[in-house]
Design a protein around this motif. Structure first.
Motif, PDB file in Angstrom:
ATOM      1  N   ALA A   1       1.024  -1.222   0.053  1.00 55.94           N
ATOM      2  CA  ALA A   1       0.039   0.002   0.046  1.00 55.94           C
ATOM      3  C   ALA A   1       0.751   1.392  -0.118  1.00 55.94           C
ATOM      4  CB  ALA A   1      -0.812  -0.064   1.385  1.00 55.94           C
ATOM      5  N   ARG A   2       2.022   1.076   0.643  1.00 56.53           N
ATOM      6  CA  ARG A   2       2.831   2.223   0.864  1.00 56.53           C
ATOM      7  C   ARG A   2       3.415   2.552  -0.605  1.00 56.53           C
ATOM      8  NH1 ARG A   2       5.771   0.668   6.252  1.00 56.53           N
ATOM      9  NH2 ARG A   2       4.132   1.857   7.804  1.00 56.53           N
ATOM     10  N   CYS A   3       3.750   1.380  -1.379  1.00 57.27           N
ATOM     11  CA  CYS A   3       4.359   1.421  -2.718  1.00 57.27           C
ATOM     12  C   CYS A   3       3.238   2.098  -3.757  1.00 57.27           C
ATOM     13  CB  CYS A   3       4.578   0.107  -2.988  1.00 57.27           C
ATOM     14  SG  CYS A   3       4.953  -0.071  -4.844  1.00 57.27           S
ATOM     15  N   THR A   4       2.156   1.720  -3.519  1.00 56.07           N
ATOM     16  CA  THR A   4       0.804   2.387  -4.396  1.00 56.07           C
ATOM     17  C   THR A   4       0.751   3.811  -4.132  1.00 56.07           C
ATOM     18  OG1 THR A   4      -0.761   1.473  -2.973  1.00 56.07           O
ATOM     19  CG2 THR A   4      -0.050  -0.067  -4.801  1.00 56.07           C
ATOM     20  N   ASP A   5       0.978   4.096  -2.971  1.00 60.71           N
ATOM     21  CA  ASP A   5       0.672   5.510  -2.376  1.00 60.71           C
ATOM     22  C   ASP A   5       1.822   6.389  -2.992  1.00 60.71           C
ATOM     23  OD1 ASP A   5      -1.717   5.121  -1.048  1.00 60.71           O
ATOM     24  OD2 ASP A   5      -0.464   5.016   0.870  1.00 60.71           O
ATOM     25  N   THR A   6       3.021   5.837  -3.121  1.00 58.65           N
ATOM     26  CA  THR A   6       4.045   6.604  -3.589  1.00 58.65           C
ATOM     27  C   THR A   6       3.812   6.882  -4.897  1.00 58.65           C
ATOM     28  OG1 THR A   6       5.677   5.748  -1.859  1.00 58.65           O
ATOM     29  CG2 THR A   6       6.793   6.365  -3.805  1.00 58.65           C
ATOM     30  N   VAL A   7       3.529   5.465  -5.700  1.00 56.96           N
ATOM     31  CA  VAL A   7       3.147   5.822  -7.198  1.00 56.96           C
ATOM     32  C   VAL A   7       2.275   6.573  -7.549  1.00 56.96           C
ATOM     33  CG1 VAL A   7       2.415   4.453  -9.239  1.00 56.96           C
ATOM     34  CG2 VAL A   7       3.922   3.461  -7.622  1.00 56.96           C
ATOM     35  N   ASP A   8       1.156   6.658  -6.685  1.00 53.93           N
ATOM     36  CA  ASP A   8       0.215   7.666  -6.810  1.00 53.93           C
ATOM     37  C   ASP A   8       0.662   9.167  -6.734  1.00 53.93           C
ATOM     38  OD1 ASP A   8      -1.622   5.640  -7.276  1.00 53.93           O
ATOM     39  OD2 ASP A   8      -2.489   5.910  -5.161  1.00 53.93           O
TER      40      ASP A   8
ATOM     41  N   PRO B   1       7.930  15.614  -5.626  1.00 53.50           N
ATOM     42  CA  PRO B   1       9.065  16.603  -5.585  1.00 53.50           C
ATOM     43  C   PRO B   1      10.264  16.235  -6.428  1.00 53.50           C
ATOM     44  CG  PRO B   1       9.010  15.998  -3.377  1.00 53.50           C
ATOM     45  CD  PRO B   1       7.836  15.330  -4.204  1.00 53.50           C
ATOM     46  N   ASN B   2      10.440  14.828  -6.468  1.00 48.28           N
ATOM     47  CA  ASN B   2      11.300  14.104  -7.091  1.00 48.28           C
ATOM     48  C   ASN B   2      10.942  12.679  -7.539  1.00 48.28           C
ATOM     49  OD1 ASN B   2      13.949  12.625  -7.491  1.00 48.28           O
ATOM     50  ND2 ASN B   2      14.857  13.685  -6.039  1.00 48.28           N
ATOM     51  N   VAL B   3      10.808  12.598  -8.894  1.00 46.96           N
ATOM     52  CA  VAL B   3      10.086  11.491  -9.423  1.00 46.96           C
ATOM     53  C   VAL B   3      10.726  10.292  -9.449  1.00 46.96           C
ATOM     54  CG1 VAL B   3       9.286  10.488 -11.588  1.00 46.96           C
ATOM     55  CG2 VAL B   3       8.590  12.882 -10.793  1.00 46.96           C
ATOM     56  N   GLU B   4      12.159  10.425  -9.657  1.00 48.00           N
ATOM     57  CA  GLU B   4      13.167   9.087 -10.035  1.00 48.00           C
ATOM     58  C   GLU B   4      13.358   8.785  -8.270  1.00 48.00           C
ATOM     59  OE1 GLU B   4      14.167   7.550 -12.298  1.00 48.00           O
ATOM     60  OE2 GLU B   4      12.900   8.724 -13.447  1.00 48.00           O
ATOM     61  N   ALA B   5      13.470   9.481  -7.420  1.00 53.88           N
ATOM     62  CA  ALA B   5      13.731   9.142  -6.024  1.00 53.88           C
ATOM     63  C   ALA B   5      12.454   8.379  -5.569  1.00 53.88           C
ATOM     64  CB  ALA B   5      13.971  10.244  -5.175  1.00 53.88           C
ATOM     65  N   ASP B   6      11.161   8.865  -5.778  1.00 50.54           N
ATOM     66  CA  ASP B   6       9.891   8.322  -5.538  1.00 50.54           C
ATOM     67  C   ASP B   6      10.077   6.932  -6.199  1.00 50.54           C
ATOM     68  OD1 ASP B   6       9.314   9.899  -3.415  1.00 50.54           O
ATOM     69  OD2 ASP B   6       7.993  11.091  -4.696  1.00 50.54           O
ATOM     70  N   TRP B   7      10.336   6.907  -7.480  1.00 46.94           N
ATOM     71  CA  TRP B   7      10.359   5.633  -8.024  1.00 46.94           C
ATOM     72  C   TRP B   7      11.044   4.342  -7.371  1.00 46.94           C
ATOM     73  CZ3 TRP B   7       6.391   3.492 -10.702  1.00 46.94           C
ATOM     74  CH2 TRP B   7       5.665   4.372 -11.484  1.00 46.94           C
ATOM     75  N   HIS B   8      12.365   4.861  -6.925  1.00 49.86           N
ATOM     76  CA  HIS B   8      13.200   3.972  -6.159  1.00 49.86           C
ATOM     77  C   HIS B   8      12.499   3.618  -4.749  1.00 49.86           C
ATOM     78  CE1 HIS B   8      17.031   2.436  -4.766  1.00 49.86           C
ATOM     79  NE2 HIS B   8      16.905   3.323  -3.407  1.00 49.86           N
ATOM     80  N   LEU B   9      11.925   4.621  -4.188  1.00 53.32           N
ATOM     81  CA  LEU B   9      11.135   4.356  -2.952  1.00 53.32           C
ATOM     82  C   LEU B   9      10.289   3.486  -2.958  1.00 53.32           C
ATOM     83  CD1 LEU B   9      10.897   4.917   0.260  1.00 53.32           C
ATOM     84  CD2 LEU B   9       9.373   7.079  -0.505  1.00 53.32           C
ATOM     85  N   ALA B  10       9.536   3.643  -4.164  1.00 53.09           N
ATOM     86  CA  ALA B  10       8.272   2.550  -4.448  1.00 53.09           C
ATOM     87  C   ALA B  10       8.811   1.201  -4.566  1.00 53.09           C
ATOM     88  CB  ALA B  10       7.425   2.893  -5.638  1.00 53.09           C
ATOM     89  N   GLU B  11       9.889   0.991  -5.355  1.00 58.92           N
ATOM     90  CA  GLU B  11      10.529  -0.463  -5.539  1.00 58.92           C
ATOM     91  C   GLU B  11      11.093  -0.757  -3.999  1.00 58.92           C
ATOM     92  OE1 GLU B  11      14.382  -2.183  -7.402  1.00 58.92           O
ATOM     93  OE2 GLU B  11      13.454  -0.558  -8.544  1.00 58.92           O
TER      94      GLU B  11
END
Length: 199
Positions: free
Chosen positions: A160-167, A175-185
């Protein structure tokens, strides 16, 4: 004449690489939201092969089904029957030809759709309203991996945290798309490691 039902064929203990599955799945999310369907299909082929240990031809077939489900799901005003049909085809194939998990494909397909639906309905909503999404994911993980709901809960929270980050990314709030894709992973890695530890 009545026949005696045969017991379900036992399957070997699932062996998968949590980090690899997380990497493929997040790349698949990116492809889905970019609407790059050929890339999405290829990533899902790899994911089906590695998660369910399908042969390459069967993984291609499975990826075709779930890609068709994803394409049908993409419009808000979608054909629910078509989405459910292809999700069910995917899980029936994975159950029949896979070498890892022992699950009821129709039950899992229904739970997968519930997860998709709750995710869409609750996208962008506060964390305090996400209980239905976490419940849906708990039920889905418990059914696929054949683990108790309490063992599935930690992975559900991280997914759920992953999907929230993707959302946050797809809603153009990151504020930082690449960092958030990394966080989702990273969230998905933790989720898959939690499942592996519960098996």
């Amino acid at each position: 004449m009545a026949t005696t039902a045969q017991p379900a064929k036992p399957k070997s203990t699932p062996a998968f690489d949590p980090d690899r599955l997380a990497q493929l799945e997040v790349a698949g999310f990116r492809a889905y939201y970019d609407r790059t369907w050929l890339r999405c299909f290829w990533l899902l082929t790899q994911l089906a092969h590695e998660q369910f240990h399908l042969s390459l031809p069967r993984a291609i077939q499975a990826a075709y089904y779930i890609t068709r489900a994803s394409i049908a799901w993409a419009p808000v005003d979608h054909d629910t029957r078509r989405v459910r049909l292809y999700i069910r085809k995917f899980y029936r194939l994975a159950s029949k030809h896979g070498k890892t998990f022992n699950f009821d494909p129709d039950t899992v397909a229904r739970l997968e759709y519930v997860y998709w639906d709750e995710h869409r309905k609750l996208s962008g909503r506060p964390q305090t309203e996400k209980a239905p999404l976490i419940d849906a994911l708990t039920n889905l993980h418990a059914a696929i991996f054949n683990i108790p709901p309490e063992a599935a809960l930690p992975s559900a929270i991280d997914r759920a945290r992953c999907t929230d980050t993707v959302d946050e990314i797809t809603g153009h709030r990151s504020p930082n798309v690449e960092a958030d894709w990394h966080l989702a992973e990273q969230y998905l890695r933790t989720a898959y490691h939690s499942i592996a530890a519960a098996l």
